[in-house]
Design a protein around this motif. Structure first.
Motif, mmCIF file in Angstrom:
data_model
loop_
_atom_site.group_PDB
_atom_site.id
_atom_site.type_symbol
_atom_site.label_atom_id
_atom_site.label_comp_id
_atom_site.label_asym_id
_atom_site.label_seq_id
_atom_site.Cartn_x
_atom_site.Cartn_y
_atom_site.Cartn_z
ATOM 1 N N TYR A 64 0.814 -1.212 0.000
ATOM 2 C CA TYR A 64 0.000 0.000 0.000
ATOM 3 C C TYR A 64 0.853 1.269 0.000
ATOM 4 C CZ TYR A 64 1.000 -0.475 4.974
ATOM 5 O OH TYR A 64 1.630 -0.634 6.186
ATOM 6 N N ILE A 65 2.167 1.110 0.032
ATOM 7 C CA ILE A 65 3.085 2.246 -0.029
ATOM 8 C C ILE A 65 3.814 2.226 -1.361
ATOM 9 C CG2 ILE A 65 5.248 3.189 0.906
ATOM 10 C CD1 ILE A 65 4.266 2.512 3.673
ATOM 11 N N GLN A 66 3.868 3.380 -1.991
ATOM 12 C CA GLN A 66 4.575 3.544 -3.268
ATOM 13 C C GLN A 66 5.750 4.492 -3.020
ATOM 14 O OE1 GLN A 66 2.609 6.022 -6.235
ATOM 15 N NE2 GLN A 66 3.101 4.465 -7.757
ATOM 16 N N ILE A 67 6.959 3.980 -3.208
ATOM 17 C CA ILE A 67 8.157 4.795 -3.007
ATOM 18 C C ILE A 67 8.304 5.760 -4.180
ATOM 19 C CG2 ILE A 67 10.681 4.784 -2.814
ATOM 20 C CD1 ILE A 67 9.388 3.641 -0.358
ATOM 21 N N LYS A 68 8.391 7.053 -3.877
ATOM 22 C CA LYS A 68 8.619 8.064 -4.917
ATOM 23 C C LYS A 68 10.110 8.304 -5.116
ATOM 24 C CE LYS A 68 4.405 10.785 -4.512
ATOM 25 N NZ LYS A 68 3.888 12.133 -4.234
ATOM 26 N N SER A 69 10.854 8.458 -4.015
ATOM 27 C CA SER A 69 12.303 8.657 -4.126
ATOM 28 C C SER A 69 12.991 8.249 -2.838
ATOM 29 C CB SER A 69 12.632 10.115 -4.452
ATOM 30 O OG SER A 69 12.351 10.954 -3.360
ATOM 31 N N ILE A 70 14.249 7.877 -3.004
ATOM 32 C CA ILE A 70 15.106 7.546 -1.875
ATOM 33 C C ILE A 70 16.384 8.357 -2.055
ATOM 34 C CG2 ILE A 70 16.388 5.737 -0.676
ATOM 35 C CD1 ILE A 70 14.347 3.716 -1.814
ATOM 36 N N GLU A 71 16.664 9.208 -1.072
ATOM 37 C CA GLU A 71 17.849 10.063 -1.139
ATOM 38 C C GLU A 71 18.755 9.746 0.043
ATOM 39 O OE1 GLU A 71 16.489 14.127 -1.199
ATOM 40 O OE2 GLU A 71 14.794 13.561 -2.454
ATOM 41 N N PHE A 72 20.045 9.866 -0.191
ATOM 42 C CA PHE A 72 21.035 9.652 0.861
ATOM 43 C C PHE A 72 21.737 10.972 1.107
ATOM 44 C CE2 PHE A 72 20.290 5.691 -1.269
ATOM 45 C CZ PHE A 72 20.103 4.818 -0.215
#
Length: 112
Positions: A64-72
């Motif tokens: 039910y969660i959609q990842i839009k972006s992952i930043e480090f």
């Protein structure tokens, strides 16, 4: 105390990212284990592995969660501080609620 579904979804995502595989009883594949990456090399390969693991785990356990972006976020003025700290910023959408949220996680060698 969690009183709404947005907070619950955010907490579920946080627990998924912080839980080490094998730590959850009855499901040894659950979890990203962000802490285990603390002493890896500071390079794009490690970030790519973390990104891939987060996306795979979310697809499996939190559909039910959609990842839009992952930043480090690595402090450029303190390059020697890494690998003792990893700061991950997750931007995601909670599909049933039609809402977006941000989760900022900082893990360091002192985190329990």
């Amino acid at each position: 105390l969690i009183t709404d579904f947005k907070s619950l979804a955010t907490q579920n995502l946080k627990m998924l990212v912080l839980t080490a595989p094998g730590e959850k009883m009855m499901d040894i594949k659950f979890g990203v284990g962000l802490r285990r990456y603390l002493f890896e090399q500071n390079d794009a390969t490690v970030y790519s592995r973390i990104d891939e693991k987060i996306r795979q785990q979310v697809a499996t356990y939190l559909p039910y969660i959609q990842i839009k972006s992952i930043e480090f976020d690595v402090p450029e003025d303190m390059p020697d501080f890494y690998p003792h700290t990893i700061n991950v910023i997750l931007r995601f959408r909670i599909v049933p609620l039609q809402t977006s949220a941000v989760l900022n996680l900082e893990v360091d060698s002192n985190t329990n």
